[in-house]
Write an enzyme that holds these catalytic residues in place. Structure first.
Site, PDB file in Angstrom:
ATOM      1  N   GLY A  11       8.632 -34.627 -42.236  1.00  0.00           N
ATOM      2  CA  GLY A  11       9.267 -35.675 -43.859  1.00  0.00           C
ATOM      3  C   GLY A  11      10.704 -35.399 -43.928  1.00  0.00           C
ATOM      4  O   GLY A  11      11.178 -34.313 -44.564  1.00  0.00           O
ATOM      5  N   GLY A 114       6.104 -27.261 -40.594  1.00  0.00           N
ATOM      6  CA  GLY A 114       5.203 -27.123 -39.652  1.00  0.00           C
ATOM      7  C   GLY A 114       5.762 -26.988 -38.469  1.00  0.00           C
ATOM      8  O   GLY A 114       6.050 -26.449 -37.116  1.00  0.00           O
ATOM      9  N   THR A 135      13.035 -29.092 -47.402  1.00  0.00           N
ATOM     10  CA  THR A 135      11.948 -30.099 -48.039  1.00  0.00           C
ATOM     11  C   THR A 135      11.981 -29.892 -49.769  1.00  0.00           C
ATOM     12  O   THR A 135      12.014 -28.765 -50.450  1.00  0.00           O
ATOM     13  CB  THR A 135      10.787 -29.199 -47.916  1.00  0.00           C
ATOM     14  OG1 THR A 135       9.277 -29.291 -48.646  1.00  0.00           O
ATOM     15  CG2 THR A 135      10.351 -27.164 -48.216  1.00  0.00           C
ATOM     16  N   ASP A 137       9.389 -29.278 -51.200  1.00  0.00           N
ATOM     17  CA  ASP A 137       8.043 -28.931 -51.652  1.00  0.00           C
ATOM     18  C   ASP A 137       8.651 -27.368 -52.401  1.00  0.00           C
ATOM     19  O   ASP A 137       7.957 -26.515 -52.755  1.00  0.00           O
ATOM     20  CB  ASP A 137       6.410 -28.953 -50.510  1.00  0.00           C
ATOM     21  CG  ASP A 137       6.537 -30.217 -50.136  1.00  0.00           C
ATOM     22  OD1 ASP A 137       5.926 -31.296 -51.350  1.00  0.00           O
ATOM     23  OD2 ASP A 137       5.993 -30.275 -49.627  1.00  0.00           O
ATOM     24  N   HIS A 181       0.707 -31.276 -51.812  1.00  0.00           N
ATOM     25  CA  HIS A 181      -0.675 -31.337 -51.540  1.00  0.00           C
ATOM     26  C   HIS A 181      -0.931 -30.064 -51.537  1.00  0.00           C
ATOM     27  O   HIS A 181      -1.973 -29.778 -52.019  1.00  0.00           O
ATOM     28  CB  HIS A 181      -1.169 -32.305 -49.646  1.00  0.00           C
ATOM     29  CG  HIS A 181      -0.524 -33.213 -50.101  1.00  0.00           C
ATOM     30  ND1 HIS A 181      -1.881 -33.841 -50.372  1.00  0.00           N
ATOM     31  CD2 HIS A 181      -0.832 -34.614 -48.967  1.00  0.00           C
ATOM     32  CE1 HIS A 181      -1.590 -35.461 -50.464  1.00  0.00           C
ATOM     33  NE2 HIS A 181      -0.815 -35.262 -49.634  1.00  0.00           N
ATOM     34  N   GLN A 284      10.555 -39.744 -54.279  1.00  0.00           N
ATOM     35  CA  GLN A 284      10.975 -37.858 -54.813  1.00  0.00           C
ATOM     36  C   GLN A 284      11.667 -37.113 -53.660  1.00  0.00           C
ATOM     37  O   GLN A 284      12.515 -36.656 -53.860  1.00  0.00           O
ATOM     38  CB  GLN A 284       9.670 -37.726 -55.101  1.00  0.00           C
ATOM     39  CG  GLN A 284       8.999 -37.571 -56.362  1.00  0.00           C
ATOM     40  CD  GLN A 284       7.946 -37.350 -56.723  1.00  0.00           C
ATOM     41  OE1 GLN A 284       7.647 -36.499 -57.079  1.00  0.00           O
ATOM     42  NE2 GLN A 284       6.192 -38.192 -55.712  1.00  0.00           N
ATOM     43  N   ARG A 285      11.860 -38.326 -52.341  1.00  0.00           N
ATOM     44  CA  ARG A 285      12.236 -37.848 -51.610  1.00  0.00           C
ATOM     45  C   ARG A 285      13.958 -38.509 -51.230  1.00  0.00           C
ATOM     46  O   ARG A 285      14.578 -38.017 -49.796  1.00  0.00           O
ATOM     47  CB  ARG A 285      11.229 -37.628 -50.279  1.00  0.00           C
ATOM     48  CG  ARG A 285      10.290 -36.877 -50.378  1.00  0.00           C
ATOM     49  CD  ARG A 285       9.802 -36.394 -48.821  1.00  0.00           C
ATOM     50  NE  ARG A 285       9.919 -37.512 -47.587  1.00  0.00           N
ATOM     51  CZ  ARG A 285       8.819 -37.557 -47.271  1.00  0.00           C
ATOM     52  NH1 ARG A 285       7.710 -36.594 -47.396  1.00  0.00           N
ATOM     53  NH2 ARG A 285       8.673 -38.347 -46.434  1.00  0.00           N
TER      54      ARG A 285
END
Ligand code: F6P
Length: 358
Positions: A11, A114, A135, A137, A181, A284-285
């Site tokens: 992503g 990943g 990321t 996240d 997630h 958000q990205r």
């Protein structure tokens, strides 16, 4: 001639271009014309199928503030890396062959968890690889911060800020669903920054009774609106006890598009109050990286460039206690950095009376 290839994988997020610019500037500054940089198109897929372009120094100009990735990206799940592609080809071999065909000295991978595992796999297979942690996240083990995170915090916070005024005007309960997630960093930070009353993160399975109590307590104090920041991966304490298989089966029969809608329906029933859900999603990205991310990605890029100059490979460049350091990929690949539920930030949040639904 030094030959280096860049690829962005998984992503996207803000500051991918800024990070590549940081590596490129460092290499051009050191090698001048004695370096060739290749941009691999669409992540590992481009490396497998020979899609790349030779970059020029000017390709890295004017991209510090540009969101997304100038190279394109794709998701190539690590768990399928050892499976043959649709034509029966060994994907790892395809990548190794193209690395050799290009005569590379190093492959620079900008990716999340990943992509990092695949970077480590390629490193174990003998390729010279350097990884930059990106990321929104912030869940990469071995670095205090990933680039993209703070830009996403700004966007999610601004969504909560906007919700505040309309929630207050209407006396409604609002749920803002924040990306993440598996981990709750983004929800936790945006929730605090946006002044959410309740913050639900995957690391702390929530008790719906506690959520309702927190809402009722606010009403008793004369506050007729409330805001919940809920992570995509927030999970109830009942569901957290289910096996993976049971959870999947429950999910398949679940009529709600996401956890926020499920929580919202319970709140409406229990409180008799209007509930609205807002999902900022991929906004958000997007957009330009915030100054923090521009600085972090530039520093990480410069450090990655230095590793190439020093012929040091098999590392992730990381932010640790304010310094950029090199961490062996083999030590971090496959580990997830969730919110430590014993850390002081959790206590601080609770001390302010923000409910974590526990
Ligand atoms: O890993 C970054 C992330 O934005 C997560 O926060 C989110 O759950 C996921 O990617 C969304 O993935 P996709 O872009 O494939 O829909």
């Amino acid at each position: 001639m030094k030959k280096v290839a860049f690829l962005t994988s998984g992503g996207d997020c803000q500051a991918l271009n800024a990070a590549m610019r940081g590596v490129a500037k460092t290499l051009y500054h050191h090698y001048g014309k004695d370096v060739e940089i290749y941009g691999i198109i669409d992540g590992y897929k481009g490396l497998m199928y020979g899609e790349w372009k030779k970059m020029k120094s000017k390709d890295f100009s004017g991209i510090l503030t540009v969101g997304g990735t100038i190279l394109g990206t794709s998701r190539q799940p690590f768990k399928n890396m050892r499976d043959p592609d649709p034509d029966g080809n060994d994907k790892v071999k395809l990548m190794k062959d193209n690395y050799k065909k290009l005569g590379l000295d190093c492959l620079v991978v900008l990716g999340g968890n990943g992509s990092q595992k695949t970077a480590n796999l390629l490193s174990e297979e003998g390729l010279n690889v350097i990884h930059l942690p990106k990321t929104i996240d912030n869940d990469i083990w071995g670095t205090d911060m990933t680039f993209g995170f703070h830009s996403a915090v700004e966007i999610a916070t601004s969504a909560i800020d906007c919700i505040h005024t309309t929630a207050a005007s209407h006396g409604r309960v609002f749920i803002v669903e924040v990306m993440g997630h598996k981990v709750g960093w983004l929800t936790l930070y945006a929730g605090i920054a946006g002044g959410a009353d309740i913050i639900l993160i995957p690391e702390l399975p929530y008790d719906m009774k506690k959520v309702i109590k927190a809402l009722k307590d606010r009403n008793k104090e004369g506050k007729d609106f409330s805001i919940l920041a809920v992570a995509e991966g927030a999970i109830s304490k009942e569901d957290a006890k289910l096996s993976k298989k049971e959870r999947k089966a429950k999910q398949a029969a679940n009529p709600y598009p996401s956890v926020s809608y499920e929580i919202g329906a319970i709140i409406e029933k229990e409180m008799g109050q209007e509930v609205r859900i807002t999902v900022p999603g991929h906004t958000q990205r997007g957009g330009s990286p915030c100054p923090y991310d521009r600085v972090l990605s530039s520093r990480l890029g410069a450090a990655a460039g230095q590793l190439i100059i020093d012929k040091e490979y098999g590392y992730m460049v990381s932010l640790t206690n304010g310094e950029i350091v090199n961490v062996p990929l083999s030590e971090v690949a496959g580990k997830l950095k969730g919110v430590d539920i014993d850390s002081s930030i959790i206590t601080e949040v609770q001390n302010m009376g923000i409910s974590l639904g526990i």
